[in-house]
Write a protein that holds these residues in place. Structure first.
Motif, mmCIF file in Angstrom:
data_model
loop_
_atom_site.group_PDB
_atom_site.id
_atom_site.type_symbol
_atom_site.label_atom_id
_atom_site.label_comp_id
_atom_site.label_asym_id
_atom_site.label_seq_id
_atom_site.Cartn_x
_atom_site.Cartn_y
_atom_site.Cartn_z
ATOM 1 N N VAL A 50 41.767 18.122 79.025
ATOM 2 C CA VAL A 50 43.032 18.408 78.343
ATOM 3 C C VAL A 50 43.691 17.095 77.931
ATOM 4 O O VAL A 50 44.245 16.961 76.849
ATOM 5 C CB VAL A 50 43.989 19.217 79.256
ATOM 6 N N GLU A 51 43.679 16.143 78.810
ATOM 7 C CA GLU A 51 44.263 14.802 78.674
ATOM 8 C C GLU A 51 45.776 14.823 78.853
ATOM 9 O O GLU A 51 46.298 14.202 79.754
ATOM 10 C CB GLU A 51 43.889 14.115 77.352
ATOM 11 N N SER A 52 46.505 15.557 78.000
ATOM 12 C CA SER A 52 47.963 15.643 78.152
ATOM 13 C C SER A 52 48.460 16.986 77.626
ATOM 14 O O SER A 52 47.966 17.490 76.620
ATOM 15 C CB SER A 52 48.663 14.516 77.395
ATOM 16 N N GLY A 53 49.455 17.520 78.316
ATOM 17 C CA GLY A 53 50.072 18.765 77.870
ATOM 18 C C GLY A 53 51.276 18.537 76.981
ATOM 19 O O GLY A 53 51.871 19.493 76.471
ATOM 20 N N HIS A 54 51.638 17.286 76.773
ATOM 21 C CA HIS A 54 52.772 16.989 75.891
ATOM 22 C C HIS A 54 52.235 16.809 74.470
ATOM 23 O O HIS A 54 51.383 15.938 74.229
ATOM 24 C CB HIS A 54 53.493 15.717 76.337
ATOM 25 N N PRO A 55 52.701 17.580 73.489
ATOM 26 C CA PRO A 55 52.123 17.547 72.140
ATOM 27 C C PRO A 55 52.080 16.157 71.521
ATOM 28 O O PRO A 55 51.072 15.779 70.897
ATOM 29 C CB PRO A 55 53.042 18.486 71.346
ATOM 30 N N ASP A 56 53.141 15.371 71.673
ATOM 31 C CA ASP A 56 53.168 14.046 71.057
ATOM 32 C C ASP A 56 52.135 13.115 71.681
ATOM 33 O O ASP A 56 51.449 12.360 70.976
ATOM 34 C CB ASP A 56 54.560 13.428 71.175
ATOM 35 N N VAL A 57 52.034 13.148 73.005
ATOM 36 C CA VAL A 57 51.058 12.303 73.699
ATOM 37 C C VAL A 57 49.645 12.780 73.376
ATOM 38 O O VAL A 57 48.745 11.972 73.102
ATOM 39 C CB VAL A 57 51.306 12.307 75.221
ATOM 40 N N PHE A 58 49.443 14.081 73.382
ATOM 41 C CA PHE A 58 48.127 14.646 73.080
ATOM 42 C C PHE A 58 47.655 14.206 71.695
ATOM 43 O O PHE A 58 46.487 13.839 71.515
ATOM 44 C CB PHE A 58 48.183 16.172 73.159
ATOM 45 N N ASP A 59 48.545 14.213 70.730
ATOM 46 C CA ASP A 59 48.159 13.871 69.359
ATOM 47 C C ASP A 59 47.695 12.427 69.236
ATOM 48 O O ASP A 59 46.865 12.099 68.377
ATOM 49 C CB ASP A 59 49.329 14.118 68.400
ATOM 50 N N THR A 60 48.213 11.528 70.086
ATOM 51 C CA THR A 60 47.823 10.114 69.986
ATOM 52 C C THR A 60 46.358 9.897 70.362
ATOM 53 O O THR A 60 45.750 8.911 69.934
ATOM 54 C CB THR A 60 48.689 9.223 70.895
ATOM 55 N N VAL A 61 45.795 10.805 71.158
ATOM 56 C CA VAL A 61 44.405 10.657 71.592
ATOM 57 C C VAL A 61 43.441 10.858 70.426
ATOM 58 O O VAL A 61 42.372 10.266 70.371
ATOM 59 C CB VAL A 61 44.085 11.646 72.739
ATOM 60 N N GLN A 62 43.834 11.716 69.478
ATOM 61 C CA GLN A 62 42.989 12.040 68.321
ATOM 62 C C GLN A 62 41.638 12.596 68.770
ATOM 63 O O GLN A 62 40.573 12.082 68.398
ATOM 64 C CB GLN A 62 42.827 10.824 67.413
ATOM 65 N N LYS A 63 41.699 13.651 69.550
ATOM 66 C CA LYS A 63 40.484 14.250 70.102
ATOM 67 C C LYS A 63 39.655 15.004 69.073
ATOM 68 O O LYS A 63 38.469 15.252 69.279
ATOM 69 C CB LYS A 63 40.846 15.223 71.232
ATOM 70 N N GLY A 64 40.297 15.430 67.988
ATOM 71 C CA GLY A 64 39.583 16.258 67.026
ATOM 72 C C GLY A 64 39.632 17.724 67.380
ATOM 73 O O GLY A 64 38.892 18.537 66.815
ATOM 74 N N GLU A 65 40.517 18.079 68.308
ATOM 75 C CA GLU A 65 40.781 19.477 68.651
ATOM 76 C C GLU A 65 42.259 19.605 68.974
ATOM 77 O O GLU A 65 42.979 18.602 69.085
ATOM 78 C CB GLU A 65 39.914 19.928 69.834
#
Length: 471
Positions: free
Chosen positions: A274-289
């Protein structure tokens, strides 16, 4: 150049043992044997009680000595290096740490191999000699279809291998901000032939009598769902009858059919990053999902009653104590059976390392691992920002494991846990955790009994003992 005797070592990581041998060294052993050389592999991660390097060198009398390096085991690796340098033999270094930090190693060995070593290992061994300065040798990635099956019979104590490590592909095309795979095995996804993978497992099962499960260690096994589905179908058709697990599972690779196939293969759990449940933090990872895909995938796993594992990372770009609470809330919503809270490790070359260089600090990474294993307490955070200090990261971690019932934390750890609770003022979280943990302890024997009934016919008493011990 004539036959040479090659001795490989893999250092042990503190608080972490493995029932699985080092896959990369197994492949290198096979490559070298095909070239006519003799190989002995001493994997202290797999066999921590093995004799000292000195004893192996004295008895085996190698012509060349190699050591695979991980950042998390560098202190132990340095001890091995100091011991083997006394014997005036050519020394080879490789592995992920050598690939990422090769420029720091030229004074430690004669040859530093960067990248996948199979293409050049025989040539390096045949020409190896003691030199005054280390030579950096960069190897190009190769087609895994042309690589021989790993030779684990070259390992000291190979008879005790319980988990068989398998690759069905190499590489990952994604570019997650914290991941160094692009440097170690490239972003090019390279599949193996499914038939070759199945034949490898069947052959291994004949030789390794204690083999109790198969674990796929691909960088991204599910990049092509058709490929992994066809592998599992063949695995089932051939009646290999050993529990099958896939590491590094992506949510966008999971669907109903794949989860059902894994369930039929007795997969003990399915893990999702999952990496992060916070949308802004999650988006920085650029997981492609997306987070929505992760939530949907978790629901599918739960629907078919396969144990669900979730992985989170504390300290991603823009993370903070408050934003970690969003991850905790998502974890509670998805109700995983296992959960892993990892502390960010900004490796050289990753985007997150560049971000920290501009926005915070990165401390010494040597012997540091983000992975928490063998103990409930994580290692000292190795990075911080003004908005998310080291102390706040420790608080975030303790808060997370209390709120989400981390299975590595039990009521028996209260004595060690209380000082952290006092330091960070987490009394409410602590007193909510106690009854939940007691309930989990009461349930655990019944879960283990269910597991025993399910897998005993396939792996026998010895395998069952190992599996329950690991749980």
């Amino acid at each position: 150049m004539g036959k040479k005797k090659v001795l490989f070592f893999n250092a042990k990581r503190e608080k972490c043992n493995s029932d699985s041998p080092h896959l990369g060294l197994g492949v290198l052993a096979a490559v070298l044997k095909e070239s006519g050389h003799d190989v002995l592999v001493v994997d202290y991660q797999f066999k921590p009680q093995a004799p000292s390097p000195k004893k192996f060198i004295q008895t085996y009398e190698p012509d060349v000595i190699g050591l695979t390096l991980y950042t998390a085991t560098m202190k132990e690796a340095d001890k091995i290096l100091e011991e083997i340098k006394k014997f005036d033999k050519p020394i080879l270094l490789g592995g992920p740490h050598a690939t990422l930090y090769y420029d720091t190693l030229v004074k430690k060995a004669n040859y530093i191999i960067v990248g996948e070593a199979e293409r050049i290992i025989s040539e390096v061994v045949e020409g190896a000699e003691v030199t005054s300065k280390g030579q950096i040798i960069k190897s190009e990635p190769l087609d895994p279809k042309n690589v021989p099956n790993p030779d684990f019979t070259s390992f000291f104590g190979y008879e005790d291998i319980f988990i068989y490590p398998l690759l069905t592909s190499r590489g990952c095309p994604y570019n997650c901000s914290f991941c160094a795979v692009r440097y170690v095995s490239t972003r090019k996804w390279r599949p193996r032939n499914i038939e070759d993978c199945i034949d490898e497992v069947i052959s291994a099962k004949r030789v390794l009598k204690g083999m109790g499960s198969v674990v796929i260690y691909d960088d991204n096994a599910m990049f092509r769902k058709k490929h992994i589905k066809n592998f599992i179908k063949c695995y089932l058709d051939k009646k290999i009858n050993l529990p099958l697990t896939i590491i590094n599972t992506r949510a966008d690779g999971l669907d109903d059919e794949l989860v059902l196939l894994l369930k039929k293969a007795n997969c003990p759990s399915i893990g999702i990053g999952v990496e992060s449940g916070h949308p802004d933090v999650f988006d920085t990872v650029q997981k492609g999902e997306t987070l929505e895909e992760i939530i949907d995938a978790a629901k599918i796993v739960k629907k078919y009653k396969v144990p669900l594992a979730l992985c989170f990372v504390i300290g991603l770009e823009g993370d903070s104590l408050d934003k970690t609470k969003s991850s905790i809330e998502l974890a509670k919503k998805l109700k995983p059976d296992h959960i892993y809270w990892n502390m960010i490790t900004p490796f050289e070359g990753t985007r997150i390392k560049e971000w920290y260089d501009q926005n915070g600090k990165v401390f010494d990474l040597i012997n540091h691992s983000s992975w928490v294993d063998g103990d409930f307490m994580c290692e000292e955070p190795c990075a911080e920002t003004p908005e998310f200090t080291v102390d706040q990261r420790k608080k975030a971690y303790i808060m997370a494991i209390l709120e989400t019932n981390d299975t590595r934390l039990s009521i028996l750890d209260i004595g060690r846990l209380i000082p952290y609770v006092r330091t960070y003022g987490l009394y409410i979280e602590f007193f909510r955790w106690i009854p939940r943990n007691i309930f989990m302890m009461v349930k655990k024997p019944f879960k283990l009994l269910h597991l025993a009934i399910k897998i005993y016919p396939e792996i026998g008493f010895a395998g069952l003992f190992k599996r329950i011990h690991r749980n």
